[in-house]
Enzyme design. Structure first.
Site, PDB file in Angstrom:
ATOM      1  N   HIS A 147       0.847  -1.196   0.000  1.00 51.87           N
ATOM      2  CA  HIS A 147       0.000   0.000   0.000  1.00 51.87           C
ATOM      3  C   HIS A 147       0.877   1.239   0.000  1.00 51.87           C
ATOM      4  O   HIS A 147       1.940   1.271   0.592  1.00 51.87           O
ATOM      5  CB  HIS A 147      -0.956   0.018   1.193  1.00 51.87           C
ATOM      6  CG  HIS A 147      -0.308  -0.265   2.509  1.00 51.87           C
ATOM      7  ND1 HIS A 147       0.022  -1.543   2.908  1.00 51.87           N
ATOM      8  CD2 HIS A 147       0.084   0.559   3.506  1.00 51.87           C
ATOM      9  CE1 HIS A 147       0.580  -1.497   4.095  1.00 51.87           C
ATOM     10  NE2 HIS A 147       0.650  -0.238   4.497  1.00 51.87           N
ATOM     11  N   HIS A 149       0.955   5.079   1.187  1.00 55.15           N
ATOM     12  CA  HIS A 149       0.322   6.090   2.056  1.00 55.15           C
ATOM     13  C   HIS A 149       0.411   7.443   1.331  1.00 55.15           C
ATOM     14  O   HIS A 149       1.505   7.831   0.893  1.00 55.15           O
ATOM     15  CB  HIS A 149       1.081   6.244   3.376  1.00 55.15           C
ATOM     16  CG  HIS A 149       1.042   5.057   4.287  1.00 55.15           C
ATOM     17  ND1 HIS A 149       0.203   4.994   5.386  1.00 55.15           N
ATOM     18  CD2 HIS A 149       1.757   3.905   4.297  1.00 55.15           C
ATOM     19  CE1 HIS A 149       0.413   3.843   6.031  1.00 55.15           C
ATOM     20  NE2 HIS A 149       1.352   3.164   5.385  1.00 55.15           N
TER      21      HIS A 149
HETATM   22  P1  AMP Z   1       1.604   0.103   7.403  1.00 59.35           P
HETATM   23  O1  AMP Z   1       1.920   0.312   8.861  1.00 59.35           O
HETATM   24  O2  AMP Z   1       2.486   0.876   6.477  1.00 59.35           O
HETATM   25  O3  AMP Z   1       1.536  -1.371   7.065  1.00 59.35           O
HETATM   26  O4  AMP Z   1       0.170   0.723   7.181  1.00 59.35           O
HETATM   27  C1  AMP Z   1      -1.009   0.044   7.466  1.00 59.35           C
HETATM   28  C2  AMP Z   1      -2.047   1.100   7.655  1.00 59.35           C
HETATM   29  O5  AMP Z   1      -3.313   0.490   7.589  1.00 59.35           O
HETATM   30  C3  AMP Z   1      -1.958   1.828   9.012  1.00 59.35           C
HETATM   31  O6  AMP Z   1      -1.728   3.200   8.785  1.00 59.35           O
HETATM   32  C4  AMP Z   1      -3.332   1.546   9.628  1.00 59.35           C
HETATM   33  O7  AMP Z   1      -3.830   2.664  10.335  1.00 59.35           O
HETATM   34  C5  AMP Z   1      -4.169   1.235   8.409  1.00 59.35           C
HETATM   35  N1  AMP Z   1      -5.345   0.415   8.652  1.00 59.35           N
HETATM   36  C6  AMP Z   1      -5.411  -0.752   9.350  1.00 59.35           C
HETATM   37  N2  AMP Z   1      -6.663  -1.220   9.356  1.00 59.35           N
HETATM   38  C7  AMP Z   1      -7.413  -0.332   8.649  1.00 59.35           C
HETATM   39  C8  AMP Z   1      -8.789  -0.244   8.309  1.00 59.35           C
HETATM   40  N3  AMP Z   1      -9.687  -1.169   8.696  1.00 59.35           N
HETATM   41  N4  AMP Z   1      -9.212   0.822   7.578  1.00 59.35           N
HETATM   42  C9  AMP Z   1      -8.346   1.767   7.182  1.00 59.35           C
HETATM   43  N5  AMP Z   1      -7.036   1.749   7.480  1.00 59.35           N
HETATM   44  C10 AMP Z   1      -6.571   0.715   8.205  1.00 59.35           C
END
Ligand code: AMP
Length: 161
Positions: A147, A149
């Site tokens: 993903h 950001h």
């Molecule tokens: P990373 O730490 O780079 O793997 O980013 C994962 C992101 O997913 C984090 O910023 C979380 O806040 C986000 N995240 C986890 N669960 C959800 C969800 N159900 N809806 C939206 N964002 C989410």
């Protein structure tokens, strides 16, 4: 006690520890930066399905800001800036993280970045924005479905934490 018993107990303790950390990540936390790091360190790198598959299938609700056949963009549940959007491929195809990228992923990797640009425009981030791809435990990755950001709406700092 058998050696194998003590190994099982250790494994169970690690498992419960991870669940505890993930629970604290999902509940309100006074220090979100620390909980993001804890969640990343607790996450086990893997190619298994993640919560993002449920977001793609709409089993779990999310605030979608852009969608087409290949990608989905939705607001991060724990925003680190006034605008914080995640852009993901609908088909993971082995891309649990950027470090797993192969030549065959070039098109979707470009598509993710191009979508980030479209969404930034749509969100009115005309003064600039930050793109982040966390990879692996040291990179603070907590969800193993690649993903991007997209962060904006405030002045960013450099170097990042
Ligand atoms: P990373 O730490 O780079 O793997 O980013 C994962 C992101 O997913 C984090 O910023 C979380 O806040 C986000 N995240 C986890 N669960 C959800 C969800 N159900 N809806 C939206 N964002 C989410």
């Amino acid at each position: 006690m058998e050696e194998s018993d003590s190994l099982d107990i250790k494994k169970e303790r690690i498992r419960l520890g991870r669940i505890g950390v993930l629970n604290s990540h999902l509940s309100s936390n006074p220090n979100p930066m620390a909980s993001e790091k804890e969640a990343a360190l607790a996450a086990v790198p893997s190619d298994s399905p993640t919560i993002f598959d449920k977001i793609i299938s709409k089993e779990i609700p999310s605030k979608v800001v852009y969608e087409d056949d290949e990608v989905l963009a939705f607001r991060d549940i724990s925003p680190q800036a006034p605008t914080h959007i995640l852009i993901i491929p609908k088909v993971k195809a082995g891309l649990s993280g950027l470090s797993k990228a192969e030549e065959r992923h070039c098109e979707i990797l470009g598509r993710l970045l191009y979508t980030a640009k479209l969404v930034a425009k749509q969100e009115g981030l005309d003064d600039g924005f930050r793109i982040v791809i966390n990879d692996g435990p040291s990179g603070c990755q907590s969800v193993y479905h690649i993903h991007v950001h997209l962060l904006g709406g405030r002045q960013m700092n450099w170097p990042p934490g």
